[in-house]
Design an enzyme around this catalytic site. Structure first.
Site, short mmCIF file in Angstrom:
data_model
loop_
_atom_site.label_atom_id
_atom_site.label_comp_id
_atom_site.label_asym_id
_atom_site.label_seq_id
_atom_site.Cartn_x
_atom_site.Cartn_y
_atom_site.Cartn_z
N HIS A 131 49.03 49.82 39.38
CA HIS A 131 50.16 49.14 38.72
C HIS A 131 51.44 49.95 38.91
O HIS A 131 52.46 49.65 38.29
CB HIS A 131 49.90 48.99 37.22
CG HIS A 131 48.71 48.14 36.86
ND1 HIS A 131 48.43 46.95 37.49
CD2 HIS A 131 47.75 48.30 35.91
CE1 HIS A 131 47.34 46.41 36.95
NE2 HIS A 131 46.90 47.22 36.00
N ARG A 141 53.31 37.21 38.71
CA ARG A 141 52.94 35.95 38.08
C ARG A 141 54.08 35.48 37.20
O ARG A 141 54.87 36.31 36.71
CB ARG A 141 51.70 36.23 37.22
CG ARG A 141 51.09 35.04 36.58
CD ARG A 141 49.83 35.43 35.83
NE ARG A 141 49.09 34.23 35.46
CZ ARG A 141 48.03 34.22 34.68
NH1 ARG A 141 47.56 35.34 34.18
NH2 ARG A 141 47.42 33.09 34.39
N SER A 188 48.74 36.08 28.93
CA SER A 188 47.44 36.63 29.36
C SER A 188 47.23 38.01 28.73
O SER A 188 46.16 38.32 28.20
CB SER A 188 47.42 36.71 30.88
OG SER A 188 46.17 37.16 31.33
N GLY A 190 46.92 38.82 38.06
CA GLY A 190 46.02 38.36 39.13
C GLY A 190 45.31 39.49 39.85
O GLY A 190 44.80 39.30 40.96
N THR A 191 45.26 40.65 39.22
CA THR A 191 44.65 41.84 39.85
C THR A 191 43.18 41.57 40.24
O THR A 191 42.78 41.85 41.38
CB THR A 191 44.66 43.02 38.85
OG1 THR A 191 45.91 43.04 38.17
CG2 THR A 191 44.40 44.33 39.54
N TRP A 234 41.54 38.85 40.74
CA TRP A 234 41.42 37.84 41.80
C TRP A 234 41.80 38.44 43.16
O TRP A 234 41.08 38.27 44.15
CB TRP A 234 42.36 36.69 41.45
CG TRP A 234 42.22 35.45 42.24
CD1 TRP A 234 41.19 35.11 43.09
CD2 TRP A 234 43.13 34.35 42.27
NE1 TRP A 234 41.42 33.88 43.62
CE2 TRP A 234 42.61 33.39 43.12
CE3 TRP A 234 44.34 34.09 41.61
CZ2 TRP A 234 43.25 32.18 43.37
CZ3 TRP A 234 44.99 32.89 41.85
CH2 TRP A 234 44.45 31.94 42.72
N ARG A 247 39.77 34.57 31.61
CA ARG A 247 40.03 33.79 30.40
C ARG A 247 40.13 32.33 30.79
O ARG A 247 39.18 31.59 30.69
CB ARG A 247 41.30 34.31 29.70
CG ARG A 247 41.50 33.79 28.29
CD ARG A 247 42.77 34.36 27.69
NE ARG A 247 43.95 34.01 28.45
CZ ARG A 247 44.76 32.98 28.17
NH1 ARG A 247 44.53 32.22 27.13
NH2 ARG A 247 45.81 32.73 28.93
N LYS A 248 41.33 31.91 31.31
CA LYS A 248 41.50 30.51 31.71
C LYS A 248 41.76 30.36 33.21
O LYS A 248 41.41 29.37 33.81
CB LYS A 248 42.67 29.89 30.95
CG LYS A 248 42.37 29.60 29.50
CD LYS A 248 43.51 28.80 28.92
CE LYS A 248 43.12 28.17 27.59
NZ LYS A 248 44.26 27.43 27.02
N LYS A 296 47.66 41.89 34.25
CA LYS A 296 47.46 40.46 33.93
C LYS A 296 48.22 39.50 34.85
O LYS A 296 48.60 38.40 34.46
CB LYS A 296 47.82 40.14 32.48
CG LYS A 296 47.31 41.10 31.43
CD LYS A 296 45.94 41.65 31.70
CE LYS A 296 44.81 40.67 31.55
NZ LYS A 296 43.52 41.31 31.97
P1 A3P Z 1 44.55 34.20 31.99
O1 A3P Z 1 44.49 35.17 30.86
O2 A3P Z 1 45.82 33.43 32.02
O3 A3P Z 1 43.37 33.32 32.07
P2 A3P Z 1 44.33 40.63 35.81
O4 A3P Z 1 43.23 40.40 36.74
O5 A3P Z 1 45.59 41.13 36.47
O6 A3P Z 1 43.92 41.40 34.63
O7 A3P Z 1 44.77 39.19 35.29
C1 A3P Z 1 43.92 38.43 34.50
C2 A3P Z 1 44.32 36.98 34.62
O8 A3P Z 1 43.86 36.48 35.88
C3 A3P Z 1 43.64 36.14 33.56
O9 A3P Z 1 44.55 35.06 33.33
C4 A3P Z 1 42.38 35.69 34.28
O10 A3P Z 1 41.77 34.56 33.71
C5 A3P Z 1 42.94 35.41 35.65
N1 A3P Z 1 41.91 35.45 36.71
C6 A3P Z 1 40.87 36.30 36.82
N2 A3P Z 1 40.14 36.01 37.90
C7 A3P Z 1 40.73 34.95 38.49
C8 A3P Z 1 40.42 34.17 39.65
N3 A3P Z 1 39.36 34.43 40.40
N4 A3P Z 1 41.23 33.15 39.95
C9 A3P Z 1 42.32 32.86 39.19
N5 A3P Z 1 42.66 33.56 38.08
C10 A3P Z 1 41.88 34.60 37.73
#
Ligand code: A3P
Length: 334
Positions: free
Chosen positions: A142, A164, A172, A79-80, A82, A298-299, A77
């Site tokens: 991870h 993060r 998250s 930014g993986t 992304w 999510r957000k 959670k």
């Molecule tokens: P939130 O729950 O705060 O919205 P991971 O990819 O490591 O599982 O992390 C998920 C978090 O990254 C979630 O945060 C998700 O919304 C956010 N996320 C996913 N894709 C993204 C993107 N393209 N740009 C920015 N944040 C992103």
């Protein structure tokens, strides 16, 4: 457990593929009630579900890094999704130009399916042949720095690490759990106060979070050509600048011509939260393990923890983080 949530939760917590070797090891490890009420086990200082622990053990035994490999590392959670999208698009930008005539893989594929998750793949398919991946091989994990397979450290492969703001990461994860398993995460079953308390004791998946982050932070300072360290917040603030730095680090920097042509922004836009989260594949699709793609979107904001954490819970995390990161030179913006 409802049938819709059980398959998803099972994918993260499953035990049907555990070997006798793992069961024997697990029986000697410190154990805690963890995420979604599952057991977590402490191995080499970090907390793991049994499935991902077995994946890690197999990875340590079998994975042979190549000098050309690129390994993306995050805590869950952070930014993986992304980072996977960005680095995939960056490294493959000649093979899959952006914008494309509508056939870029990201338009049809959740980023998690474009790059293998090392310990997840090794849990499901211990014999998986990573030598078959296109070069440079892109993978994510991870796994903590100290637990990486030896060849990752001894080879010249590159590591991109993203972390993060811990409050946003915690929040998250909290919501991710609720999305995957509504019934197991009711406030009565899984009160947030208890989750914060466990998090602040380091008892979270791949935690202690601060050790995970600091190991890569110091590794990047020691050898900046080996480990690129970035935060989600930096990526949010200046995605193009950070992407350019990652490209340089990976030895595939943008040419002046590409910069003038706006190639950096094109990748940033394709991989933005707005773009990816609105794609049909990520709104409606599922990963093979049953997880809905939309659970990863999510957000996508910084500072969103304010909607979920009370002042006192936020202060509890702040105190822990201040103490643990004291003297490291690492600061999180929120
Ligand atoms: P939130 O729950 O705060 O919205 P991971 O990819 O490591 O599982 O992390 C998920 C978090 O990254 C979630 O945060 C998700 O919304 C956010 N996320 C996913 N894709 C993204 C993107 N393209 N740009 C920015 N944040 C992103």
């Amino acid at each position: 457990m409802s049938s819709s949530s059980s398959s998803t939760v099972h994918a993260f917590l499953g035990d049907e593929l555990l070997t006798q070797e793992t069961r024997d090891l697990i029986s000697s490890l410190p154990k805690e009630k963890g995420w979604l009420g599952s057991e977590m086990y402490q191995f080499q200082g970090y907390w793991h579900t049994q499935a991902l622990l077995q994946g890690l053990l197999t990875c340590q035994k079998r994975f042979e890094a190549k000098d050309s490999d690129i390994i993306l590392v995050t805590s869950p959670k952070s930014g993986t999704t992304w980072l996977k999208a960005l680095v995939f698009s960056l490294v493959n930008r000649h093979k899959f130009p952006v914008p494309s005539s509508g056939n870029h893989p990201l338009l049809f594929t959740n980023p998690h399916l474009l790059l293998p998750f090392l310990e997840g793949v090794y849990y499901k398919t211990p014999e998986f042949d990573f030598t078959g991946l296109p070069i440079p091989r892109l993978m994510n994990t991870h796994i903590a720095h100290r637990s990486l397979p030896e060849s990752v450290k001894s080879s010249s492969c590159k590591i991109v690490y993203c972390c993060r703001n811990p409050k946003d990461m915690f929040v998250s994860f909290w919501h991710f759990g609720k999305t995957l398993a509504r019934e197991e995460t009711t406030d009565a079953e899984f009160p947030i106060e208890k989750a914060v308390e466990a998090f602040c004791k380091g008892k979270s998946m791949s935690g202690p979070l601060w050790d995970h982050i600091l190991e890569y932070w110091y590794a990047s300072r020691e050898d900046p050509n080996k480990v690129f360290f970035v935060t989600y917040e930096e990526l949010k603030k200046q995605p193009g600048v950070v992407l350019g730095r990652i490209a340089e680090f990976l030895g595939c920097g943008f040419t002046d011509e590409e910069i003038v042509q706006g190639k950096v922004e094109e990748i940033v836009n394709l991989c933005s939260f707005e773009s990816l989260s609105n794609l049909e594949v990520n709104r409606q699709g599922k990963l093979p393990n049953g997880t809905e793609s939309k659970a990863f979107f999510r957000k996508g904001e910084t500072g969103g923890w304010r909607d979920t954490l009370s002042e006192s819970l936020a202060a509890e995390i702040d105190r822990t983080i201040e103490e643990k990161f004291h003297g490291s030179g690492l600061k999180f913006s929120s």
